[in-house]
Design a protein around this motif. Structure first.
Motif, PDB file in Angstrom:
ATOM      1  N   ALA A 165       0.812  -1.207   0.000  1.00 41.85           N
ATOM      2  CA  ALA A 165       0.000   0.000   0.000  1.00 41.85           C
ATOM      3  C   ALA A 165       0.846   1.257   0.000  1.00 41.85           C
ATOM      4  O   ALA A 165       0.471   2.269  -0.589  1.00 41.85           O
ATOM      5  CB  ALA A 165      -0.932  -0.002   1.210  1.00 41.85           C
ATOM      6  N   ILE A 166       2.011   1.216   0.647  1.00 42.81           N
ATOM      7  CA  ILE A 166       2.811   2.433   0.731  1.00 42.81           C
ATOM      8  C   ILE A 166       3.883   2.483  -0.365  1.00 42.81           C
ATOM      9  O   ILE A 166       4.605   3.462  -0.478  1.00 42.81           O
ATOM     10  CB  ILE A 166       3.503   2.547   2.113  1.00 42.81           C
ATOM     11  CG1 ILE A 166       4.476   1.387   2.328  1.00 42.81           C
ATOM     12  CG2 ILE A 166       2.476   2.630   3.217  1.00 42.81           C
ATOM     13  CD1 ILE A 166       5.309   1.531   3.596  1.00 42.81           C
ATOM     14  N   ALA A 167       3.969   1.403  -1.173  1.00 39.60           N
ATOM     15  CA  ALA A 167       4.956   1.397  -2.251  1.00 39.60           C
ATOM     16  C   ALA A 167       4.539   2.400  -3.316  1.00 39.60           C
ATOM     17  O   ALA A 167       3.436   2.330  -3.852  1.00 39.60           O
ATOM     18  CB  ALA A 167       5.069   0.001  -2.854  1.00 39.60           C
ATOM     19  N   GLU A 168       5.394   3.348  -3.594  1.00 35.65           N
ATOM     20  CA  GLU A 168       5.111   4.364  -4.594  1.00 35.65           C
ATOM     21  C   GLU A 168       6.309   4.515  -5.519  1.00 35.65           C
ATOM     22  O   GLU A 168       7.447   4.229  -5.135  1.00 35.65           O
ATOM     23  CB  GLU A 168       4.816   5.715  -3.929  1.00 35.65           C
ATOM     24  CG  GLU A 168       3.541   5.771  -3.117  1.00 35.65           C
ATOM     25  CD  GLU A 168       3.304   7.150  -2.523  1.00 35.65           C
ATOM     26  OE1 GLU A 168       4.278   7.934  -2.465  1.00 35.65           O
ATOM     27  OE2 GLU A 168       2.167   7.455  -2.135  1.00 35.65           O
ATOM     28  N   THR A 169       6.031   4.948  -6.725  1.00 35.87           N
ATOM     29  CA  THR A 169       7.082   5.259  -7.683  1.00 35.87           C
ATOM     30  C   THR A 169       6.909   6.696  -8.125  1.00 35.87           C
ATOM     31  O   THR A 169       5.828   7.075  -8.591  1.00 35.87           O
ATOM     32  CB  THR A 169       7.012   4.333  -8.903  1.00 35.87           C
ATOM     33  OG1 THR A 169       7.221   2.988  -8.487  1.00 35.87           O
ATOM     34  CG2 THR A 169       8.053   4.710  -9.931  1.00 35.87           C
ATOM     35  N   THR A 170       7.934   7.487  -7.974  1.00 35.12           N
ATOM     36  CA  THR A 170       7.890   8.889  -8.379  1.00 35.12           C
ATOM     37  C   THR A 170       8.947   9.137  -9.446  1.00 35.12           C
ATOM     38  O   THR A 170      10.109   8.742  -9.286  1.00 35.12           O
ATOM     39  CB  THR A 170       8.131   9.827  -7.186  1.00 35.12           C
ATOM     40  OG1 THR A 170       7.094   9.605  -6.215  1.00 35.12           O
ATOM     41  CG2 THR A 170       8.106  11.283  -7.617  1.00 35.12           C
ATOM     42  N   PHE A 200       3.124   7.320  -8.778  1.00 37.00           N
ATOM     43  CA  PHE A 200       2.247   6.208  -9.125  1.00 37.00           C
ATOM     44  C   PHE A 200       2.142   5.272  -7.929  1.00 37.00           C
ATOM     45  O   PHE A 200       3.153   4.801  -7.413  1.00 37.00           O
ATOM     46  CB  PHE A 200       2.806   5.440 -10.334  1.00 37.00           C
ATOM     47  CG  PHE A 200       2.869   6.255 -11.593  1.00 37.00           C
ATOM     48  CD1 PHE A 200       1.853   6.171 -12.529  1.00 37.00           C
ATOM     49  CD2 PHE A 200       3.940   7.106 -11.824  1.00 37.00           C
ATOM     50  CE1 PHE A 200       1.906   6.929 -13.693  1.00 37.00           C
ATOM     51  CE2 PHE A 200       4.004   7.859 -12.983  1.00 37.00           C
ATOM     52  CZ  PHE A 200       2.984   7.774 -13.921  1.00 37.00           C
ATOM     53  N   ASP A 201       0.911   5.014  -7.487  1.00 39.03           N
ATOM     54  CA  ASP A 201       0.683   4.069  -6.397  1.00 39.03           C
ATOM     55  C   ASP A 201       0.850   2.635  -6.866  1.00 39.03           C
ATOM     56  O   ASP A 201       1.178   1.746  -6.081  1.00 39.03           O
ATOM     57  CB  ASP A 201      -0.717   4.261  -5.815  1.00 39.03           C
ATOM     58  CG  ASP A 201      -0.900   5.633  -5.194  1.00 39.03           C
ATOM     59  OD1 ASP A 201       0.080   6.173  -4.645  1.00 39.03           O
ATOM     60  OD2 ASP A 201      -2.018   6.173  -5.282  1.00 39.03           O
ATOM     61  N   GLU A 202       0.611   2.403  -8.156  1.00 39.35           N
ATOM     62  CA  GLU A 202       0.758   1.085  -8.750  1.00 39.35           C
ATOM     63  C   GLU A 202       0.998   1.265 -10.240  1.00 39.35           C
ATOM     64  O   GLU A 202       0.703   2.319 -10.809  1.00 39.35           O
ATOM     65  CB  GLU A 202      -0.494   0.228  -8.511  1.00 39.35           C
ATOM     66  CG  GLU A 202      -1.756   0.806  -9.111  1.00 39.35           C
ATOM     67  CD  GLU A 202      -2.965  -0.063  -8.847  1.00 39.35           C
ATOM     68  OE1 GLU A 202      -2.796  -1.139  -8.251  1.00 39.35           O
ATOM     69  OE2 GLU A 202      -4.073   0.328  -9.259  1.00 39.35           O
ATOM     70  N   PHE A 227       6.172   1.222 -14.792  1.00 34.80           N
ATOM     71  CA  PHE A 227       5.444  -0.030 -15.055  1.00 34.80           C
ATOM     72  C   PHE A 227       6.023  -1.236 -14.318  1.00 34.80           C
ATOM     73  O   PHE A 227       5.567  -2.358 -14.525  1.00 34.80           O
ATOM     74  CB  PHE A 227       5.409  -0.302 -16.561  1.00 34.80           C
ATOM     75  CG  PHE A 227       4.428   0.563 -17.310  1.00 34.80           C
ATOM     76  CD1 PHE A 227       3.112   0.163 -17.468  1.00 34.80           C
ATOM     77  CD2 PHE A 227       4.812   1.792 -17.825  1.00 34.80           C
ATOM     78  CE1 PHE A 227       2.199   0.949 -18.142  1.00 34.80           C
ATOM     79  CE2 PHE A 227       3.917   2.594 -18.502  1.00 34.80           C
ATOM     80  CZ  PHE A 227       2.606   2.180 -18.664  1.00 34.80           C
ATOM     81  N   GLY A 228       7.017  -1.011 -13.486  1.00 32.93           N
ATOM     82  CA  GLY A 228       7.573  -2.111 -12.718  1.00 32.93           C
ATOM     83  C   GLY A 228       8.409  -3.075 -13.542  1.00 32.93           C
ATOM     84  O   GLY A 228       8.510  -4.262 -13.197  1.00 32.93           O
ATOM     85  N   VAL A 229       9.009  -2.584 -14.627  1.00 28.45           N
ATOM     86  CA  VAL A 229       9.891  -3.422 -15.447  1.00 28.45           C
ATOM     87  C   VAL A 229      11.265  -2.746 -15.538  1.00 28.45           C
ATOM     88  O   VAL A 229      11.876  -2.674 -16.597  1.00 28.45           O
ATOM     89  CB  VAL A 229       9.292  -3.669 -16.856  1.00 28.45           C
ATOM     90  CG1 VAL A 229       8.052  -4.543 -16.763  1.00 28.45           C
ATOM     91  CG2 VAL A 229       8.968  -2.348 -17.561  1.00 28.45           C
ATOM     92  N   GLU A 230      11.718  -2.271 -14.400  1.00 26.50           N
ATOM     93  CA  GLU A 230      12.951  -1.488 -14.359  1.00 26.50           C
ATOM     94  C   GLU A 230      14.157  -2.298 -14.828  1.00 26.50           C
ATOM     95  O   GLU A 230      15.040  -1.771 -15.523  1.00 26.50           O
ATOM     96  CB  GLU A 230      13.178  -0.961 -12.941  1.00 26.50           C
ATOM     97  CG  GLU A 230      14.276   0.074 -12.843  1.00 26.50           C
ATOM     98  CD  GLU A 230      14.273   0.772 -11.494  1.00 26.50           C
ATOM     99  OE1 GLU A 230      15.073   1.705 -11.329  1.00 26.50           O
ATOM    100  OE2 GLU A 230      13.478   0.384 -10.617  1.00 26.50           O
TER     101      GLU A 230
END
Length: 317
Positions: free
Chosen positions: A17-22, A32-34, A161-164
């Motif tokens: 829930a607290i994982a964020e990407t800025t 982005f929260d997800e 997008f989580g494909v770093e």
């Protein structure tokens, strides 16, 4: 005491829930929260960035291609399962109607300053926007165009997008290939003077200091004669081109006027007869998708290097 399965699940949920990407997008930070699940990209080069990262299954469509350009075989295969939602720039209604949650575009790549579709106008509908780095000059200052602009976009999309890891591997590969190309060049002390001819007969539309061809030309051992033109893509005068006497002319191929027709216009016009590029018939053609930021930029540098220095240049295969 060993944690229960429920406790582990709650802890995992809390962390998620607290994982964020800025990421930085021009002059904004976007959080982005997800990862987005219903993305739309505008233009052929931005869409290819999405595809090369393996994100087709996160997309609900693309926009802004067939109204100006055609898709080659590779591109058609990549988007065959996706609809083109708008042939040119999409309206706000198109994006909202597709239930999009993400729009990858740029200024003059699907958005216009003060236009209907901007990060601010889409925010109320839950559509987050990431802006093409090259285009940021239209809303503020930025350094001259560089290969880093393209790398930056791929890495930021990877994070969003989580494909770093995939993004990093791609960028590392591009950098290695570029190093292989440039290490084989043996240019003269003076870089070749190069003019980018996009379109126009009365006045030429060309690439200035902040457009991607400036970086591509420099990587291949040339210099854009409009390097001091503090614009991205814009119109200049033919007098300026003649005064700067390019040794090579790079033609951007797209639209209704073919690259051959653009070349013929310059070769057969007496006003250009004394240009070194025309006298020596030195023209190099780049496809639109090669000349704008995207995965085909490395191929573009290779093509330019061959065109600038000829078969004797050792630039790989």
């Amino acid at each position: 005491m060993k944690p229960t399965t429920l406790a582990l699940g709650l802890a995992l949920a809390a962390n998620t829930a607290i994982a964020e990407t800025t990421v930085q997008s021009c002059n904004r930070t976007v959080t982005f929260d997800e990862p987005p699940k219903a993305a739309i990209s505008n233009d052929v080069n931005l869409t290819e960035m999405m595809l090369v990262l393996g994100l087709a299954d996160r997309m609900v469509g693309y926009t802004g291609i067939s109204g100006w350009k055609t898709l080659d075989e590779d591109m058609r295969a990549g988007v065959q399962q996706l609809p083109e939602l708008s042939a040119k720039y999409p309206s706000k209604e198109v994006l909202v109607g597709a239930d999009a949650d993400f729009y990858f575009a740029g200024w003059n790549y699907g958005m216009k300053v003060g236009g209907e579709v901007t990060p601010e106008t889409l925010e109320p509908f839950g559509i987050k926007v990431y802006e093409l780095t090259e285009s940021c000059i239209h809303i503020g200052d930025k350094p001259k165009a560089s290969m880093g602009d393209m790398y930056n976009d791929l890495l930021n999309l990877g994070r969003i997008f989580g494909v770093e890891e995939r993004a990093q591997m791609l960028v590392q590969g591009y950098k290695a290939e570029l190093a292989e190309i440039t290490s084989g060049l043996n240019p003269s002390d003076e870089p070749l003077r190069v003019f980018v001819y996009d379109s126009g007969e009365d006045t030429p539309f060309t690439a200035g200091r902040y457009a991607m061809p400036t970086a591509l030309i420099e990587a291949a051992g040339g210099v854009n004669i409009m390097d001091d033109f503090k614009k991205s893509w814009a119109t200049v005068t033919w007098e300026e081109v003649v005064d700067r006497n390019p040794e090579v002319i790079v033609i951007v191929n797209y639209g209704d006027v073919t690259a051959e027709q653009k070349r013929d216009f310059m070769v057969n016009n007496p006003a250009f007869a004394d240009l070194d590029a025309v006298k020596n018939d030195r023209f190099v053609v780049l496809e639109y998708v090669e000349a704008t930021p995207g995965p085909r930029n490395i191929k573009a540098v290779r093509k330019l290097a061959h065109g600038f220095w000829g078969p004797a240049a050792s630039v790989g295969n």
